[in-house]
Write a protein that holds these residues in place. Structure first.
Motif, PDB file in Angstrom:
ATOM      1  N   TRP A 164       0.850  -1.336   0.042  1.00 23.87           N
ATOM      2  CA  TRP A 164      -0.032   0.078   0.162  1.00 23.87           C
ATOM      3  C   TRP A 164       0.626   1.445   0.251  1.00 23.87           C
ATOM      4  CZ3 TRP A 164       0.690   3.409   4.188  1.00 23.87           C
ATOM      5  CH2 TRP A 164       0.980   3.047   4.958  1.00 23.87           C
ATOM      6  N   VAL A 165       2.225   0.766   0.326  1.00 25.71           N
ATOM      7  CA  VAL A 165       3.171   2.438   0.529  1.00 25.71           C
ATOM      8  C   VAL A 165       3.880   2.712  -0.870  1.00 25.71           C
ATOM      9  CG1 VAL A 165       3.234   2.085   2.961  1.00 25.71           C
ATOM     10  CG2 VAL A 165       5.383   1.231   1.970  1.00 25.71           C
ATOM     11  N   LYS A 203      14.471  -4.339  15.681  1.00 24.37           N
ATOM     12  CA  LYS A 203      14.177  -5.102  16.438  1.00 24.37           C
ATOM     13  C   LYS A 203      12.614  -4.083  15.912  1.00 24.37           C
ATOM     14  CE  LYS A 203      17.183  -8.132  18.676  1.00 24.37           C
ATOM     15  NZ  LYS A 203      16.292  -9.286  18.245  1.00 24.37           N
ATOM     16  N   ASP A 204      12.023  -4.020  15.629  1.00 22.00           N
ATOM     17  CA  ASP A 204      11.022  -3.577  14.823  1.00 22.00           C
ATOM     18  C   ASP A 204       9.763  -3.174  16.219  1.00 22.00           C
ATOM     19  OD1 ASP A 204       8.640  -5.356  15.189  1.00 22.00           O
ATOM     20  OD2 ASP A 204       8.453  -5.112  12.989  1.00 22.00           O
ATOM     21  N   VAL A 205       9.177  -2.235  15.825  1.00 24.27           N
ATOM     22  CA  VAL A 205       8.131  -1.778  16.991  1.00 24.27           C
ATOM     23  C   VAL A 205       6.077  -2.098  16.950  1.00 24.27           C
ATOM     24  CG1 VAL A 205       9.869  -0.116  18.441  1.00 24.27           C
ATOM     25  CG2 VAL A 205       8.258   0.027  16.780  1.00 24.27           C
ATOM     26  N   SER A 206       6.327  -2.735  15.564  1.00 23.18           N
ATOM     27  CA  SER A 206       4.964  -2.687  15.262  1.00 23.18           C
ATOM     28  C   SER A 206       4.681  -3.535  16.406  1.00 23.18           C
ATOM     29  CB  SER A 206       4.869  -3.520  13.718  1.00 23.18           C
ATOM     30  OG  SER A 206       5.498  -5.025  13.531  1.00 23.18           O
ATOM     31  N   HIS A 207       4.354  -4.424  16.826  1.00 22.30           N
ATOM     32  CA  HIS A 207       3.904  -4.807  18.067  1.00 22.30           C
ATOM     33  C   HIS A 207       3.695  -4.250  19.157  1.00 22.30           C
ATOM     34  CE1 HIS A 207       7.853  -5.222  19.545  1.00 22.30           C
ATOM     35  NE2 HIS A 207       6.831  -5.549  20.904  1.00 22.30           N
ATOM     36  N   GLU A 246       8.249  -0.139   7.359  1.00 19.79           N
ATOM     37  CA  GLU A 246       8.226   0.793   6.193  1.00 19.79           C
ATOM     38  C   GLU A 246       7.657   2.210   6.775  1.00 19.79           C
ATOM     39  OE1 GLU A 246       5.498  -1.665   3.602  1.00 19.79           O
ATOM     40  OE2 GLU A 246       7.620  -2.884   3.224  1.00 19.79           O
ATOM     41  N   GLU A 247       6.444   2.261   7.694  1.00 22.34           N
ATOM     42  CA  GLU A 247       6.051   3.600   7.164  1.00 22.34           C
ATOM     43  C   GLU A 247       7.085   4.531   7.828  1.00 22.34           C
ATOM     44  OE1 GLU A 247       2.976   3.502  10.855  1.00 22.34           O
ATOM     45  OE2 GLU A 247       2.028   1.345   9.765  1.00 22.34           O
ATOM     46  N   PHE A 248       8.087   4.421   8.842  1.00 22.53           N
ATOM     47  CA  PHE A 248       8.467   5.440   9.169  1.00 22.53           C
ATOM     48  C   PHE A 248       9.788   6.335   8.093  1.00 22.53           C
ATOM     49  CE2 PHE A 248       9.355   2.799  13.712  1.00 22.53           C
ATOM     50  CZ  PHE A 248       8.381   3.348  14.038  1.00 22.53           C
ATOM     51  N   LEU A 268      11.048  10.592   3.877  1.00 18.90           N
ATOM     52  CA  LEU A 268      11.895  10.686   3.562  1.00 18.90           C
ATOM     53  C   LEU A 268      10.366  11.780   2.811  1.00 18.90           C
ATOM     54  CD1 LEU A 268      12.668  10.438   0.766  1.00 18.90           C
ATOM     55  CD2 LEU A 268      11.558   8.090  -0.015  1.00 18.90           C
ATOM     56  N   LEU A 269       9.388  11.838   3.154  1.00 15.38           N
ATOM     57  CA  LEU A 269       8.378  13.044   2.267  1.00 15.38           C
ATOM     58  C   LEU A 269       8.680  13.932   3.081  1.00 15.38           C
ATOM     59  CD1 LEU A 269       4.892  10.918   2.149  1.00 15.38           C
ATOM     60  CD2 LEU A 269       6.829  11.397   0.372  1.00 15.38           C
ATOM     61  N   LYS A 270       9.500  14.007   4.695  1.00 18.36           N
ATOM     62  CA  LYS A 270       9.312  14.790   4.744  1.00 18.36           C
ATOM     63  C   LYS A 270      10.614  15.728   4.353  1.00 18.36           C
ATOM     64  CE  LYS A 270       6.565  14.519   8.991  1.00 18.36           C
ATOM     65  NZ  LYS A 270       5.833  14.195   8.210  1.00 18.36           N
ATOM     66  N   LEU A 271      11.543  14.849   3.783  1.00 18.44           N
ATOM     67  CA  LEU A 271      13.066  15.411   4.102  1.00 18.44           C
ATOM     68  C   LEU A 271      13.345  15.970   2.787  1.00 18.44           C
ATOM     69  CD1 LEU A 271      16.022  15.981   4.779  1.00 18.44           C
ATOM     70  CD2 LEU A 271      16.793  13.402   3.819  1.00 18.44           C
ATOM     71  N   MET A 272      12.355  15.180   1.527  1.00 21.81           N
ATOM     72  CA  MET A 272      12.436  15.529   0.771  1.00 21.81           C
ATOM     73  C   MET A 272      11.659  16.802   0.813  1.00 21.81           C
ATOM     74  SD  MET A 272      11.320  12.697  -2.142  1.00 21.81           S
ATOM     75  CE  MET A 272      11.305  13.322  -2.863  1.00 21.81           C
TER      76      MET A 272
END
Length: 295
Positions: free
Chosen positions: A32-33, A70-74, A157-159, A164-168
């Motif tokens: 979706w991203v 170590k993701d934090v999606s949980h 992936e959301e991060f 990226l959008l903010k840095l651009m």
């Protein structure tokens, strides 16, 4: 790797370039991203023009092997601390008008190509009816940083996509975010008043370091996802170099001191920067949302 390579890494789909330099991705199951960056042609294929491909390819996504992260999606709403290089007041104004969640009240703003918005790292400087009021990772004086929480169950992936959008949009950003496994606060803080007092002070730093799981390092046309060790090293470096005192990063700092970071005249200037009539736009939004002293 560039953003499309990152988002399709490990997938069974196929990336290809045509003779004109346009990018195509074909797969039975789209991520979706990808919709943030590519146009759908049909149910299986999406497209990016050569111009956009070259624009996005100029930004590098650096991410270690999955076993090192170590993701934090949980975690329901992970607590994080961000520290960054200070920006100018004018740059801060630009970030506020293009990201603050208040502008979700105006379709004309959110549909404007300059509006960036947020996914997990919110700015709430304007809305008077949000608790706590007046905070965000950008401060009106140009300070960059916050001790705050993300939205629910965030994916790595959301991060990457968000920053990226903010840095651009804001290429001068230079910041590190250390993200923990805590759901808003550690459990003991909910149970013990003394622990709660310590949590909102530097006395809790060592426990914070222990809880860090990964980091996001945004700088120099790069989005880097860092493992715990690298995150702590960079965070401590930026805290020492750019930190402005622990209290200023607390989400209730401005509310407690009754400091209004964005005045009504500032808000009107935000709308004007979009070419919009502020009076007309504000007339469609309840006054208690934006007018001081109505709550």
């Amino acid at each position: 790797m560039h953003i499309i390579e990152y988002l399709t890494k490990g997938k069974r789909g196929k990336l290809s370039l045509d003779e004109a330099g346009n990018l195509y991705y074909e797969d039975d199951f789209f991520n979706w991203v990808l919709d943030y960056f590519m146009l759908s042609i049909d149910d299986r294929q999406c497209f990016m023009s050569r111009e956009d491909y070259e624009k996005y390819a100029a930004y590098e996504i650096i991410c270690p092997d999955e076993q090192d992260i170590k993701d934090v999606s949980h975690v329901r709403r992970p607590y994080y601390r961000m520290r960054g290089k200070k920006v100018t007041r004018q740059q801060a104004f630009d970030i506020i008008r293009r990201t603050d969640n208040f502008f979700r009240n105006s379709n004309k703003v959110t549909n404007h190509p300059e509006y960036v918005g947020n996914i997990n790292f919110d700015n709430w400087l304007i809305e008077k009816n949000h608790y706590p009021s007046g905070y965000g990772w950008i401060h009106a004086d140009g300070t960059v940083g916050a001790n705050a929480i993300t939205q629910k169950y965030p994916e790595t992936e959301e991060f990457v996509v968000e920053w990226l959008l903010k840095l651009m949009a804001f290429p001068y950003l230079d910041l590190i975010i250390a993200i923990t496994c805590w759901d808003e606060v550690p459990w003991e803080v909910m149970e013990d008043e003394n622990e709660r007092k310590r949590f909102y002070s530097p006395a809790y730093d060592e426990k914070f370091y222990d809880a860090v799981r990964l980091g996001i390092y945004v700088h120099d046309q790069k989005i880097e996802i860092l493992d715990r060790k690298s995150t702590l090293k960079k965070y401590k470096e930026y805290e020492k170099q750019y930190g402005e005192g622990f209290e200023k990063y607390q989400s209730d700092y401005y509310m407690k001191r009754e400091i209004e970071q964005v005045s009504q005249s500032d808000l009107e200037a935000c709308f004007a920067a979009y070419g919009l009539d502020a009076e007309e736009e504000l007339r469609q939004i309840p006054e208690y949302v934006w007018k001081k002293g109505l709550l």
